[in-house]
Design a protein around this motif. Structure first.
Motif, PDB file in Angstrom:
ATOM      1  N   ASP A 154       0.840  -1.212   0.000  1.00  0.00           N
ATOM      2  CA  ASP A 154       0.000   0.000   0.000  1.00  0.00           C
ATOM      3  C   ASP A 154       0.868   1.253   0.000  1.00  0.00           C
ATOM      4  O   ASP A 154       0.562   2.227  -0.695  1.00  0.00           O
ATOM      5  N   TYR A 155       1.925   1.237   0.789  1.00  0.00           N
ATOM      6  CA  TYR A 155       2.797   2.422   0.840  1.00  0.00           C
ATOM      7  C   TYR A 155       3.416   2.675  -0.529  1.00  0.00           C
ATOM      8  O   TYR A 155       3.458   3.812  -1.008  1.00  0.00           O
TER       9      TYR A 155
ATOM     10  N   LYS B 187      -0.068   5.117  -0.675  1.00  0.00           N
ATOM     11  CA  LYS B 187      -0.894   5.318   0.510  1.00  0.00           C
ATOM     12  C   LYS B 187       0.010   5.650   1.708  1.00  0.00           C
ATOM     13  O   LYS B 187       0.571   4.755   2.347  1.00  0.00           O
ATOM     14  N   GLU B 188       0.125   6.945   1.997  1.00  0.00           N
ATOM     15  CA  GLU B 188       1.038   7.423   3.045  1.00  0.00           C
ATOM     16  C   GLU B 188       0.651   6.903   4.433  1.00  0.00           C
ATOM     17  O   GLU B 188       1.505   6.742   5.306  1.00  0.00           O
ATOM     18  N   LYS B 189      -0.650   6.650   4.643  1.00  0.00           N
ATOM     19  CA  LYS B 189      -1.089   6.183   5.958  1.00  0.00           C
ATOM     20  C   LYS B 189      -0.444   4.854   6.342  1.00  0.00           C
ATOM     21  O   LYS B 189      -0.328   4.526   7.525  1.00  0.00           O
TER      22      LYS B 189
END
Length: 291
Positions: free
Chosen positions: A252-253, A257-259
């Protein structure tokens, strides 16, 4: 004094700066609050100054304060001091106090809040908001000074007191003068954070544990194994383990996706029981992500 029971008169005159002769006095009757007194004085002072500057004279008179109009208005004139029933008393001799005595009294006066605020800004570089908070109660101000005297950096001491100390006092509805926590305990806690022995989050937990009873910070940290992990190899191994357990978050990163970064850092901190330096963990996670 019960509410509404205040009644007083205010006599006021103005004179040019440097003049030794008093101006003509007016009397304002039946003021019923300190706020009304302050407002009446401000209005009457300005009224008299404007009259004199326009070449007019002040009439010695009694005036009434109008709360609704925020102004005074004339009631009756009084042409001399006897009308005010001011008479010298022959049985009261003049009192002349030596300047040395007055100076001793001045030196004996405690430092007032306004002076402390100015000193904190000049001496410690604190902003006005911080100084207002620290001098809101004398016990808080004295506590701050004691913590700084024990070696704590002033800004850090201020942050802890305005944050954790005041929060704990508020939760307990406690007078600052009654708290068990000593300046030495807070100063030592701040020092351990500065030295890297504790991270800030762990230090807050130690603070909460010792606030109601005070105690030996070092002994508590040692007894509960709270010293911050400084082994970079252990941090890197834990990061590797977390990455292996959470491949989707890693993907995801990399997908933007920074979260996911915050999640991975949180997982590493959890594995290390919150005892690692968050900045070190963040840097290790970013390095492994290649960011």
């Amino acid at each position: 004094m019960q509410e509404g029971s205040l009644r007083c008169d205010v006599n006021l005159s103005v004179r040019p700066a440097g003049s030794t002769e008093f101006g003509t006095r007016t009397e304002m009757k039946n003021l019923n609050s300190f706020k009304a007194i302050a407002r009446a004085i401000a209005y009457e002072r300005q009224r008299q100054i404007e009259l004199l500057e326009s070449g007019k004279r002040i009439i010695q008179e009694t005036r009434r304060w109008d709360e609704n109009k925020d102004a005074t208005y004339a009631m009756r004139s009084k042409e001399n001091a006897q009308d005010y029933r001011y008479f010298p008393d022959p049985d009261l001799p003049p009192v002349e106090l030596p300047e040395e005595y007055l100076e001793r009294l001045r030196q004996a006066q405690p430092e007032l809040a306004e002076a402390r605020r100015a000193r904190y800004q000049a001496q410690y570089g604190l902003v006005a908001y911080d100084t207002e908070m620290l001098t809101s109660q004398k016990a808080i101000s004295d506590f701050f000074e004691a913590v700084v005297a024990l070696g704590a950096e002033a800004k850090q001491a201020a942050n802890w007191i305005m944050g954790e100390v005041m929060r704990a006092l508020s939760e307990r509805d406690m007078d600052p003068a009654r708290m068990a926590l000593s300046p030495a305990t807070l100063a030592r806690l701040i020092a351990l954070v500065r030295e890297g022995v504790l991270n800030r989050n762990t230090a807050v937990k130690v603070f909460e544990a010792l606030f109601d009873s005070d105690g030996d910070v070092d002994a508590y940290v040692k007894c509960h194994g709270l010293e911050q992990i400084r082994d970079e190899g252990l941090v890197e191994r834990t990061v590797e383990q977390v990455f292996a357990q959470n491949p989707k978050s890693v993907a995801d990163y990399h997908a933007g996706k920074e979260k996911a970064l915050g999640f991975l850092v949180g997982q590493v901190m959890r594995e290390l029981k919150g005892k690692a330096d968050p900045q070190t963990v963040n840097a290790a996670v970013r390095a492994r992500l290649g960011s």
